[in-house]
Write an enzyme that holds these catalytic residues in place. Structure first.
Site, mmCIF file in Angstrom:
data_model
loop_
_atom_site.group_PDB
_atom_site.id
_atom_site.type_symbol
_atom_site.label_atom_id
_atom_site.label_comp_id
_atom_site.label_asym_id
_atom_site.label_seq_id
_atom_site.Cartn_x
_atom_site.Cartn_y
_atom_site.Cartn_z
ATOM 1 N N ASP A 8 0.872 -1.182 0.000
ATOM 2 C CA ASP A 8 0.000 0.000 0.000
ATOM 3 C C ASP A 8 0.905 1.228 0.000
ATOM 4 O OD1 ASP A 8 -3.165 0.676 1.195
ATOM 5 O OD2 ASP A 8 -1.650 2.239 1.113
ATOM 6 N N ASP A 106 -3.597 2.432 -5.513
ATOM 7 C CA ASP A 106 -2.462 2.479 -4.589
ATOM 8 C C ASP A 106 -2.202 1.196 -3.809
ATOM 9 O OD1 ASP A 106 -3.948 2.637 -2.124
ATOM 10 O OD2 ASP A 106 -2.408 3.989 -1.352
ATOM 11 N N GLU A 107 -2.876 0.115 -4.184
ATOM 12 C CA GLU A 107 -2.560 -1.125 -3.454
ATOM 13 C C GLU A 107 -2.716 -2.381 -4.304
ATOM 14 O OE1 GLU A 107 -5.502 -2.862 -0.746
ATOM 15 O OE2 GLU A 107 -6.484 -0.924 -0.759
HETATM 16 P P1 TTP Z 1 -5.267 5.076 1.311
HETATM 17 O O1 TTP Z 1 -4.231 4.038 1.024
HETATM 18 O O2 TTP Z 1 -6.327 4.744 2.301
HETATM 19 O O3 TTP Z 1 -4.559 6.402 1.857
HETATM 20 P P2 TTP Z 1 -3.158 7.046 1.503
HETATM 21 O O4 TTP Z 1 -2.394 6.253 0.504
HETATM 22 O O5 TTP Z 1 -3.374 8.482 1.130
HETATM 23 O O6 TTP Z 1 -2.418 7.065 2.884
HETATM 24 P P3 TTP Z 1 -1.765 5.842 3.702
HETATM 25 O O7 TTP Z 1 -1.939 4.609 2.871
HETATM 26 O O8 TTP Z 1 -0.335 6.236 3.883
HETATM 27 O O9 TTP Z 1 -2.489 5.796 4.998
HETATM 28 O O10 TTP Z 1 -5.995 5.527 -0.013
HETATM 29 C C1 TTP Z 1 -5.309 5.651 -1.253
HETATM 30 C C2 TTP Z 1 -5.769 6.884 -1.995
HETATM 31 O O11 TTP Z 1 -7.187 6.851 -2.172
HETATM 32 C C3 TTP Z 1 -5.473 8.185 -1.263
HETATM 33 O O12 TTP Z 1 -4.179 8.689 -1.540
HETATM 34 C C4 TTP Z 1 -6.573 9.087 -1.744
HETATM 35 C C5 TTP Z 1 -7.732 8.160 -2.067
HETATM 36 N N1 TTP Z 1 -8.751 8.246 -0.997
HETATM 37 C C6 TTP Z 1 -9.840 9.097 -1.172
HETATM 38 O O13 TTP Z 1 -9.967 9.758 -2.214
HETATM 39 N N2 TTP Z 1 -10.766 9.185 -0.165
HETATM 40 C C7 TTP Z 1 -10.651 8.488 1.002
HETATM 41 O O14 TTP Z 1 -11.521 8.608 1.898
HETATM 42 C C8 TTP Z 1 -9.519 7.617 1.176
HETATM 43 C C9 TTP Z 1 -9.355 6.833 2.459
HETATM 44 C C10 TTP Z 1 -8.603 7.534 0.151
HETATM 45 MG MG MG Z 2 -2.157 4.161 0.728
#
Ligand code: TTP
Ligand code: MG
Length: 346
Positions: A8, A106-107
């Site tokens: 992730d 992102d994952e």
């Molecule tokens: P996440 O992996 O949940 O968040 P992140 O990568 O920003 O942070 P981290 O993993 O370090 O905790 O989500 C991936 C992407 O999805 C995030 O960059 C933006 C988008 N997203 C939204 O648009 N709305 C949301 O409520 C969430 C949780 C994520």
């Molecule tokens: Mg993330």
């Protein structure tokens, strides 16, 4: 043993913006979805500097603004850019693993057979060389691998062997699929951590949640889960380059096409694919886009790719007097060749 990894990316959208604009380095960055012409909106994500100010995903823009300081930068989401950057990370995974399951931009889950920690470190390094930081979890199934990637975020790497011990103290709310309603129902019967869930009387749990969900959560609390990766069937790949200067000269354009083929072929090799259709894309100085394509015998070599592409270009250039700005090549009808396939077969 087969290991399942879960990667992730850390603060993904915000990190993309920092890569796009290095002046943002060190500042709190908040990426937002704006509504009503920009007067309101919500936070998509924020970088870790902004999280220190208490700004995070899902927060209304108005609240984020009140928490922000003078240095904080607010930006609109640029999904197309994030998707391109994401592809770079996914190709690192494809290169290092025989099988991947992409879950979102992102994952992704991926499979490793030997030396999982060493391999995961290598993946982290390669992801870093693309400008990102990521967290990786390793276990023998998807559910625990995902919990593990969240364990040490950001820049984490966690391998879980004793799953019950790993899950013991985790709040049930961290289990993927447990929303706030389920969490409340569990709290009412005194279940806060995974260990409470594991120990809970079967009948009581089923009364609180219904039989199906009770059974599903009990499995999770015991660290059980699927290791089956749902791999994507990628349909096409392409590479387009902008030429150093506009030109209508066939051999000049062909040279650029050859560069595009070279780069695309590197990806085809990395991902161990063969192709059965080739398309040439030409964009002229007025940004009109033209394509010529053909079905070919399944191939995987660079010579074959360039051979087909250059004959398509020749066909196009003889028909049209275009002043070319960008030229590219696309392959489709992709099939996996696997590492063992001999080059001779194609
Ligand atoms: P996440 O992996 O949940 O968040 P992140 O990568 O920003 O942070 P981290 O993993 O370090 O905790 O989500 C991936 C992407 O999805 C995030 O960059 C933006 C988008 N997203 C939204 O648009 N709305 C949301 O409520 C969430 C949780 C994520
Ligand atoms: Mg993330």
């Amino acid at each position: 043993m087969t290991w399942i990894g879960h990667l992730d990316l850390d603060a993904f959208f915000a990190r993309c913006e920092e890569i796009k604009n290095p002046d943002l380095k060190g500042k709190p960055v908040v990426v937002c979805v704006y509504t009503r012409g920009g007067s309101s909106g919500a936070v998509s994500t924020s970088n870790y500097r902004a999280r220190e100010l208490g700004i995070g995903s899902g927060m209304p823009l108005s609240e984020a603004k009140t928490r922000s300081n003078d240095e904080t930068v607010f930006l609109p989401v640029d999904r197309e850019y994030y998707s391109r950057r994401s592809q770079e990370v996914m190709s690192v995974l494809r290169k290092n693993s025989g099988k991947i399951q992409k879950n979102s931009v992102d994952e992704a889950f991926f499979q490793l057979r030997k030396n999982p920690v060493e391999k995961a470190r290598k993946i982290k390094e390669e992801v870093e060389s693309k400008g990102f930081s990521c967290s990786i979890g390793l276990s023998d199934n998807k559910f625990v691998a995902k919990m593990a990637s969240e364990h040490d975020k950001p820049d984490g790497l966690k391998k879980v062997e004793d799953k019950i011990d790993f899950l013991r103290e985790k709040p049930v709310g961290e289990i993927h699929g447990v929303g706030s309603k389920t969490e409340e129902k569990l709290q009412e019967i005194g279940v806060e951590r995974c260990e409470d869930l594991r120990q809970m009387n079967n009948a009581r749990l089923a009364t609180a949640l219904g039989r199906n969900q009770a059974a599903e959560l009990r499995e999770k609390a015991a660290g059980k889960g699927s290791a089956e990766l749902e791999t994507e069937q990628q349909k096409q790949m392409s590479k387009i380059t902008t030429m150093n200067e506009d030109s209508s000269d066939h051999s000049f354009v062909e040279k650029e096409l050859s560069r595009a083929c070279y780069r695309l072929h590197k990806r085809i090799e990395e991902e161990e694919k063969a192709f059965s259709s080739v398309e040439v894309i030409v964009i002229d100085t007025e940004l009109n886009s033209f394509t010529r394509s053909k079905k070919v015998k399944t191939s995987r070599t660079r010579e074959k790719l360039f051979g087909h592409a250059s004959s398509l270009l020749e066909e196009f250039m003889s028909e049209k007097d275009a002043e070319v700005r960008r030229v590219g090549v696309r392959v489709s009808g992709l099939v996996d060749t696997g590492k063992q396939t001999s080059l001779v077969s194609f």
